[in-house]
Write an enzyme that holds these catalytic residues in place. Structure first.
Site, PDB file in Angstrom:
ATOM      1  N   ILE A  16       0.858  -1.196   0.000  1.00  0.00           N
ATOM      2  CA  ILE A  16       0.000   0.000   0.000  1.00  0.00           C
ATOM      3  C   ILE A  16       0.892   1.244   0.000  1.00  0.00           C
ATOM      4  CG2 ILE A  16      -1.807   1.277   1.235  1.00  0.00           C
ATOM      5  CD1 ILE A  16      -2.512  -1.404   2.663  1.00  0.00           C
ATOM      6  N   ASP A  74       9.146   7.812  -1.146  1.00  0.00           N
ATOM      7  CA  ASP A  74       8.511   8.975  -1.772  1.00  0.00           C
ATOM      8  C   ASP A  74       8.231   8.587  -3.222  1.00  0.00           C
ATOM      9  OD1 ASP A  74       7.896  11.348  -3.064  1.00  0.00           O
ATOM     10  OD2 ASP A  74       9.299  12.540  -1.881  1.00  0.00           O
ATOM     11  N   ASN A 101      -2.279   4.241  -3.709  1.00  0.00           N
ATOM     12  CA  ASN A 101      -3.137   5.168  -2.975  1.00  0.00           C
ATOM     13  C   ASN A 101      -2.489   6.534  -2.742  1.00  0.00           C
ATOM     14  OD1 ASN A 101      -5.239   5.888  -0.767  1.00  0.00           O
ATOM     15  ND2 ASN A 101      -3.285   5.885   0.349  1.00  0.00           N
ATOM     16  N   TYR A 171      -5.414  19.102  -9.879  1.00  0.00           N
ATOM     17  CA  TYR A 171      -5.775  17.843  -9.207  1.00  0.00           C
ATOM     18  C   TYR A 171      -6.712  17.011 -10.097  1.00  0.00           C
ATOM     19  CZ  TYR A 171      -7.613  14.542  -5.763  1.00  0.00           C
ATOM     20  OH  TYR A 171      -7.989  13.388  -5.113  1.00  0.00           O
ATOM     21  N   LYS A 175      -6.138  13.193 -11.746  1.00  0.00           N
ATOM     22  CA  LYS A 175      -7.007  12.029 -11.522  1.00  0.00           C
ATOM     23  C   LYS A 175      -7.627  11.550 -12.847  1.00  0.00           C
ATOM     24  CE  LYS A 175      -6.295  11.302  -7.153  1.00  0.00           C
ATOM     25  NZ  LYS A 175      -5.672  10.055  -6.666  1.00  0.00           N
ATOM     26  N   VAL A 204     -14.168  12.293   1.276  1.00  0.00           N
ATOM     27  CA  VAL A 204     -13.733  11.464   2.403  1.00  0.00           C
ATOM     28  C   VAL A 204     -12.980  12.370   3.374  1.00  0.00           C
ATOM     29  CG1 VAL A 204     -12.541   9.338   3.080  1.00  0.00           C
ATOM     30  CG2 VAL A 204     -13.245   9.649   0.689  1.00  0.00           C
TER      31      VAL A 204
END
Ligand SMILES: NC(=O)c1ccc[n+]([C@@H]2O[C@H](COP(=O)([O-])OP(=O)(O)OC[C@H]3O[C@@H](n4cnc5c(N)ncnc54)[C@H](OP(=O)(O)O)[C@@H]3O)[C@@H](O)[C@H]2O)c1
Length: 272
Positions: A16, A74, A101, A171, A175, A204
């Site tokens: 992850i 990183d 993620n 952003y 995405k 979230v």
């Protein structure tokens, strides 16, 4: 927790990125709780002290059946990503599930006021970082089953990748790039058994808004005023659900909203 999903995940090695906070952290706990008897977790982020604490907390909760390896990484640094697999201990190298993620948003500036530094950080992390991680891990997945491959690549997209909004141009573009890359990858890997999965959350509550507003907690809190956002645990449940399906079932693309949200910008706020 159903027995079938636990059994399917047992013995797997899960990597992850961005596991020090929010959705990544919750996902680490959710995998550990789902397959507590036998699981390996590789948790990566820049804040390695947080990863060590999470590793200790997971082992305290579920016991020694789950081995946790915290690794400072990183993803925006291509050299670090390139060297990552080579430096893993042998027993953690056979990665079954990659959860891409790690990601962030910086600022809400509009063109022509967008800082070049913010632009670069967002693209280097959300896009180049995710692609570099995928390229680093994919050869491991492709080698399984005499070249037929097996494994899961789970990418965190966003409603922002489907619906660009004011103040989020960079952003949203990152995405949207994740979505394009994910869809191409699924097509490129169609002759393999590798599953390519994208989860697109709406709102979230994590450290996401604190990072977006450069640490200004009041501005971050205002984002969630009068609404009940998703929790990182809500998304973690969905990620683990996707990884725990029968091998022939691919949750290709999933959009998840909290109940008050109907688009990137349409939400019902109750007076506070
Ligand atoms: N929160 C939302 O409303 C929302 C909605 C849709 C999609 N998402 C996506 O969900 C993912 C997780 O975000 P979150 O909401 O859980 O935010 P978060 O609480 O801020 O967590 C972000 C994680 O990414 C890591 N990270 C950031 N830059 C990194 C880098 N260069 N290298 C490695 N790790 C890095 C952070 O760890 P370190 O700082 O320790 O490196 C942290 O663990 C992101 O991809 C985000 O875009 C979030």
């Amino acid at each position: 927790m159903s027995l079938a999903i636990s059994k399917r995940l047992e013995g797997k090695t899960i990597l992850i990125t961005g596991a020090s906070s929010g959705i990544g952290r919750s996902t680490a706990f959710e995998f550990a709780r789902t397959a507590p008897k036998n699981l390996k977790l590789i948790l990566t982020a820049r804040r390695v002290d947080k990863l060590h604490q999470i590793a200790a907390d997971i082992q305290k909760e579920v016991g020694d059946g789950v081995q946790v390896l915290p690794v400072q990484l990183d993803v925006s640094k291509p050299d670090e990503v390139r060297e990552f697999v080579g430096k893993l201990p042998e027993e953690f190298k056979d990665i079954d599930v990659l959860v891409n993620n790690a990601g962030l948003s910086r600022g809400v500036a509009r063109a022509p006021e967008i800082a070049e530094e913010d632009m670069n950080i967002m693209f280097d992390t959300n896009v180049t970082g995710l692609i570099n991680m995928t390229q680093a891990i994919l050869p491991i997945m492709l080698r399984r089953n005499n070249g037929e491959g097996a494994g899961d690549i789970i990418n965190l997209g966003s409603i922002a990748g489907r619906e660009p909004y004011v103040g989020g141009s960079i952003y949203c573009a990152t995405k949207a790039a994740v979505k394009s890359f994910t869809e191409s990858l699924r097509k490129e890997l169609i002759s393999t058994r590798i599953r390519v999965i994208e989860i697109d959350p709406g709102q979230v509550e994590t450290e996401f808004s604190i990072v977006r507003y450069y640490g200004d907690k009041n501005k971050a809190d205002a984002v969630y005023a009068g609404v009940t956002p998703l929790t990182p645990d809500d998304i973690a449940e969905i990620i683990v659900f996707a990884a725990g399906r029968k091998e022939n079932v691919v949750i290709a693309d999933l959009l998840v909203f909290p109940n008050h949200q109907a688009s990137a910008t349409i939400m019902h706020r109750r007076p506070t």
